[in-house]
Design an enzyme around this catalytic site. Structure first.
Site, PDB file in Angstrom:
ATOM      1  N   HIS A 308       0.854  -1.180   0.000  1.00 10.89           N
ATOM      2  CA  HIS A 308       0.000   0.000   0.000  1.00 10.89           C
ATOM      3  C   HIS A 308       0.888   1.227   0.000  1.00 10.89           C
ATOM      4  O   HIS A 308       1.934   1.230   0.626  1.00 10.89           O
ATOM      5  CB  HIS A 308      -0.919  -0.002   1.242  1.00 10.89           C
ATOM      6  CG  HIS A 308      -2.085   0.904   1.078  1.00 10.89           C
ATOM      7  ND1 HIS A 308      -2.001   2.247   1.328  1.00 10.89           N
ATOM      8  CD2 HIS A 308      -3.346   0.662   0.648  1.00 10.89           C
ATOM      9  CE1 HIS A 308      -3.175   2.784   1.081  1.00 10.89           C
ATOM     10  NE2 HIS A 308      -4.009   1.860   0.657  1.00 10.89           N
ATOM     11  N   ASP A 366      -7.988  -5.380  -0.207  1.00  6.03           N
ATOM     12  CA  ASP A 366      -8.483  -6.106  -1.372  1.00  6.03           C
ATOM     13  C   ASP A 366      -8.133  -7.585  -1.353  1.00  6.03           C
ATOM     14  O   ASP A 366      -8.680  -8.361  -2.126  1.00  6.03           O
ATOM     15  CB  ASP A 366      -7.902  -5.479  -2.645  1.00  6.03           C
ATOM     16  CG  ASP A 366      -8.507  -4.122  -2.874  1.00  6.03           C
ATOM     17  OD1 ASP A 366      -9.714  -3.995  -2.650  1.00  6.03           O
ATOM     18  OD2 ASP A 366      -7.780  -3.194  -3.262  1.00  6.03           O
TER      19      ASP A 366
HETATM   20  N1  ACO Z   1       4.366  -7.273  -5.047  1.00  4.27           N
HETATM   21  C1  ACO Z   1       5.697  -7.280  -5.178  1.00  4.27           C
HETATM   22  N2  ACO Z   1       6.492  -6.220  -4.941  1.00  4.27           N
HETATM   23  C2  ACO Z   1       5.893  -5.088  -4.565  1.00  4.27           C
HETATM   24  C3  ACO Z   1       4.498  -4.997  -4.413  1.00  4.27           C
HETATM   25  C4  ACO Z   1       3.714  -6.134  -4.657  1.00  4.27           C
HETATM   26  N3  ACO Z   1       2.388  -6.113  -4.523  1.00  4.27           N
HETATM   27  N4  ACO Z   1       4.183  -3.739  -4.033  1.00  4.27           N
HETATM   28  C5  ACO Z   1       5.341  -3.069  -3.943  1.00  4.27           C
HETATM   29  N5  ACO Z   1       6.386  -3.881  -4.275  1.00  4.27           N
HETATM   30  C6  ACO Z   1       7.814  -3.553  -4.215  1.00  4.27           C
HETATM   31  C7  ACO Z   1       8.253  -2.674  -5.394  1.00  4.27           C
HETATM   32  O1  ACO Z   1       8.690  -3.455  -6.482  1.00  4.27           O
HETATM   33  C8  ACO Z   1       9.346  -1.858  -4.767  1.00  4.27           C
HETATM   34  O2  ACO Z   1      10.497  -2.664  -4.669  1.00  4.27           O
HETATM   35  P1  ACO Z   1      11.978  -1.983  -4.786  1.00  4.27           P
HETATM   36  O3  ACO Z   1      12.090  -1.048  -3.637  1.00  4.27           O
HETATM   37  O4  ACO Z   1      12.926  -3.145  -4.719  1.00  4.27           O
HETATM   38  O5  ACO Z   1      12.008  -1.276  -6.129  1.00  4.27           O
HETATM   39  C9  ACO Z   1       8.862  -1.625  -3.341  1.00  4.27           C
HETATM   40  O6  ACO Z   1       8.014  -2.757  -3.038  1.00  4.27           O
HETATM   41  C10 ACO Z   1       8.061  -0.343  -3.167  1.00  4.27           C
HETATM   42  O7  ACO Z   1       7.031  -0.346  -4.129  1.00  4.27           O
HETATM   43  P2  ACO Z   1       6.372   0.943  -4.776  1.00  4.27           P
HETATM   44  O8  ACO Z   1       5.772   0.582  -6.089  1.00  4.27           O
HETATM   45  O9  ACO Z   1       7.328   2.088  -4.722  1.00  4.27           O
HETATM   46  O10 ACO Z   1       5.220   1.207  -3.711  1.00  4.27           O
HETATM   47  P3  ACO Z   1       4.030   2.145  -3.934  1.00  4.27           P
HETATM   48  O11 ACO Z   1       3.723   2.684  -2.594  1.00  4.27           O
HETATM   49  O12 ACO Z   1       4.272   3.104  -5.028  1.00  4.27           O
HETATM   50  O13 ACO Z   1       2.903   1.141  -4.446  1.00  4.27           O
HETATM   51  C11 ACO Z   1       0.968  -0.187  -4.590  1.00  4.27           C
HETATM   52  C12 ACO Z   1       1.777   0.818  -3.749  1.00  4.27           C
HETATM   53  C13 ACO Z   1       0.651   0.422  -5.986  1.00  4.27           C
HETATM   54  C14 ACO Z   1      -0.354  -0.470  -3.880  1.00  4.27           C
HETATM   55  C15 ACO Z   1       1.801  -1.464  -4.767  1.00  4.27           C
HETATM   56  O14 ACO Z   1       2.131  -2.006  -3.508  1.00  4.27           O
HETATM   57  C16 ACO Z   1       1.091  -2.510  -5.629  1.00  4.27           C
HETATM   58  O15 ACO Z   1       1.173  -2.449  -6.865  1.00  4.27           O
HETATM   59  N6  ACO Z   1       0.362  -3.483  -4.976  1.00  4.27           N
HETATM   60  C17 ACO Z   1      -0.406  -4.468  -5.695  1.00  4.27           C
HETATM   61  C18 ACO Z   1      -1.692  -3.876  -6.179  1.00  4.27           C
HETATM   62  C19 ACO Z   1      -2.695  -3.681  -5.044  1.00  4.27           C
HETATM   63  O16 ACO Z   1      -2.932  -4.569  -4.253  1.00  4.27           O
HETATM   64  N7  ACO Z   1      -3.313  -2.494  -5.033  1.00  4.27           N
HETATM   65  C20 ACO Z   1      -4.341  -2.150  -4.060  1.00  4.27           C
HETATM   66  C21 ACO Z   1      -3.945  -0.998  -3.244  1.00  4.27           C
HETATM   67  S1  ACO Z   1      -5.138  -0.752  -1.969  1.00  4.27           S
HETATM   68  C22 ACO Z   1      -6.393   0.053  -2.666  1.00  4.27           C
HETATM   69  O17 ACO Z   1      -6.320   0.703  -3.679  1.00  4.27           O
HETATM   70  C23 ACO Z   1      -7.667  -0.119  -1.979  1.00  4.27           C
END
Ligand code: ACO
Length: 429
Positions: A308, A366
């Site tokens: 998140h 979710d």
């Molecule tokens: N699976 C694997 N790796 C992940 C995930 C994931 N679900 N989420 C983040 N990471 C990793 C990234 O690759 C990154 O790694 P790095 O530091 O080695 O480059 C690190 O964790 C940070 O990730 P960011 O993308 O910078 O985190 P951000 O805060 O921008 O993203 C997000 C948040 C979009 C929710 C992300 O975690 C994601 O895509 N999750 C899956 C989709 C999801 O479940 N979305 C629902 C959100 S809740 C809602 O809207 C109600």
């Protein structure tokens, strides 16, 4: 907000400027950089707005590190346990929880707006039967602005309130009809003898050919799902609604913009994506290989339902959702659900894995909501639609708050231009 008396002094070449530190009631202090362009002749660079507070708000507070979510000061756990969804909608809109009389009156007002103009029925026929219901939602909610435009005066409080009530009342009807249209069943009209959640289930599942009795456990679960999705501070879709609204656009069109932003898999589309992911994994034996794929940056695969932007500890909504999930599966007599088994095993492995621990990636709301909705008989394509039904209360409360803010101005981010410098079209062209 108030000033802390502390300020940050920034020197850039010959110029020096001071930026005051502002404080709210809870949460981190913010540096007020509103004068940065005037004083230092620079802008700030913050792609994704992760470090930028774009507005002041009294509606929702999140502490991502501690896993706290408050609406108007009340913890989400208490609201999910003790309030109904219309009461939470009232709280978001007006700032206080209603007493019994006000709650009944509010529900009654909502019920008086649940019908759609009969002309709106015709909108549905314009869509392909296999259209994604979120596409139907974007189109039809945007279309409401054609029905409520000339009479709307967003500078008038009563007019703003009426728009909010109409949206909260009509969104479940549009959502259920989007579903009925795609499965080819007749539209079911709203029933004023039912609660908000019961009515939604009735419009989704009743058929004119047989009586439909709403299961109270499922109605309560639906109510709770709506509460858990009602608002979440300045997320992508809410910021979209505020940005669209900042231009003075019609509120129904602004909510359609929010629905479009919610649709993406990184936001509201995640619960749909979780089920697709679980189906793709297929069997618990395939989990380790899947986890390896997720950890491989070149694969482009993410563990959906995990992580998140704000919660870096746990998502408090996920805990309530997990408990609700067990209640629903018990009620429906679903034992040994393969998807749930897979989800539990995936969660167990992921929360122990260093990759996820190091990056503070925990299950979000979710992760479990998709399983509950599937068990209730709601098709995957409707998951994000349900999220939109709930979030409409948050969007319209945030829109109202923004319009009512003194000195409200159009939202207009800046950019760091990296394209071609000025050039002339060659004579040869
Ligand atoms: N699976 C694997 N790796 C992940 C995930 C994931 N679900 N989420 C983040 N990471 C990793 C990234 O690759 C990154 O790694 P790095 O530091 O080695 O480059 C690190 O964790 C940070 O990730 P960011 O993308 O910078 O985190 P951000 O805060 O921008 O993203 C997000 C948040 C979009 C929710 C992300 O975690 C994601 O895509 N999750 C899956 C989709 C999801 O479940 N979305 C629902 C959100 S809740 C809602 O809207 C109600």
């Amino acid at each position: 907000m108030s000033t802390t008396g502390v300020s940050a002094k920034v020197t850039l070449g010959e110029k020096t400027a001071e930026f005051p530190l502002l404080t709210g009631t809870l949460g981190q202090d913010v540096l007020d950089i509103r004068r940065i362009a005037a004083d230092l002749d620079v802008f700030t660079f913050d792609p994704g707005y992760g470090e930028t507070a774009a507005c002041e708000s009294k509606i929702t507070f999140i502490d991502g590190e501690k896993g706290v979510l408050l609406h108007r000061g009340y913890p989400i756990e208490q609201l999910a346990e003790r309030a109904t969804f219309p009461e939470v909608a009232y709280l978001l809109l007006y700032g206080e929880l209603p007493d019994k009389a006000k709650s009944a009156e509010f529900e009654q007002v909502i019920k008086s707006h649940t019908l759609l103009h009969e002309q709106i029925r015709n909108f549905f026929n314009g869509f392909r039967r296999d259209a994604h219901p979120m596409a139907i939602m974007c189109g039809t909610v945007g279309g409401l602005s054609a029905f409520y435009h000339d009479g709307i005066d967003i500078s008038n409080e009563a007019s703003r309130e009426l728009s909010a009530l109409r949206l909260i009342a009509k969104i479940p009807t549009i959502a259920a009809w989007a579903y009925k249209y795609t499965v080819g069943e007749p539209f079911v009209y709203p029933r004023n003898d039912l609660t908000y959640a019961e009515n939604f289930l009735s419009m989704m599942f009743a058929k004119p050919s047989e009586p439909y009795v709403v299961n109270p456990v499922l109605a309560r679960a639906m109510d709770r799902i709506l509460i858990l999705h009602a608002d979440h501070e300045q997320n992508a879709s809410t910021s979209t609604v505020r940005l669209a609204g900042s231009t003075g656009a019609n509120p129904f069109a602004c909510i359609a913009a929010g629905i479009a932003a919610l649709w993406g898999p990184a936001h509201g589309g995640a619960n749909e994506a979780v089920l697709k992911m679980l189906a793709e994994i297929g069997h618990r034996d395939n989990i380790p290989a899947f986890i390896e794929k997720v950890k491989d940056k070149n694969s482009g695969v993410r563990l959906m339902g995990f992580g998140h932007r704000v919660y870096k500890n746990f998502d408090p909504r996920a805990k309530i959702m997990q408990a609700t999930c067990h209640e629903v599966l018990n009620e429906l007599g679903i034992k040994d659900d393969p998807l749930l088994d897979l989800a539990v095993e995936l969660e167990r492995i992921a929360v122990e894995d260093e990759y996820f621990v190091k990056r503070k990636l925990y299950p979000n709301v979710d992760f479990y909501s998709g399983i509950i909705l599937k068990a209730m008989g709601i098709p995957t394509s409707m998951f994000t639609v349900l999220f939109a039904v709930a979030r409409t209360t948050g969007w319209i409360s945030q829109w109202k708050e923004m319009i009512e803010e003194p000195g409200q101005r159009i939202g207009r981010p800046r950019q760091l231009y990296t394209g071609s410098p000025r050039r002339d079209i060659p004579a040869s062209l």
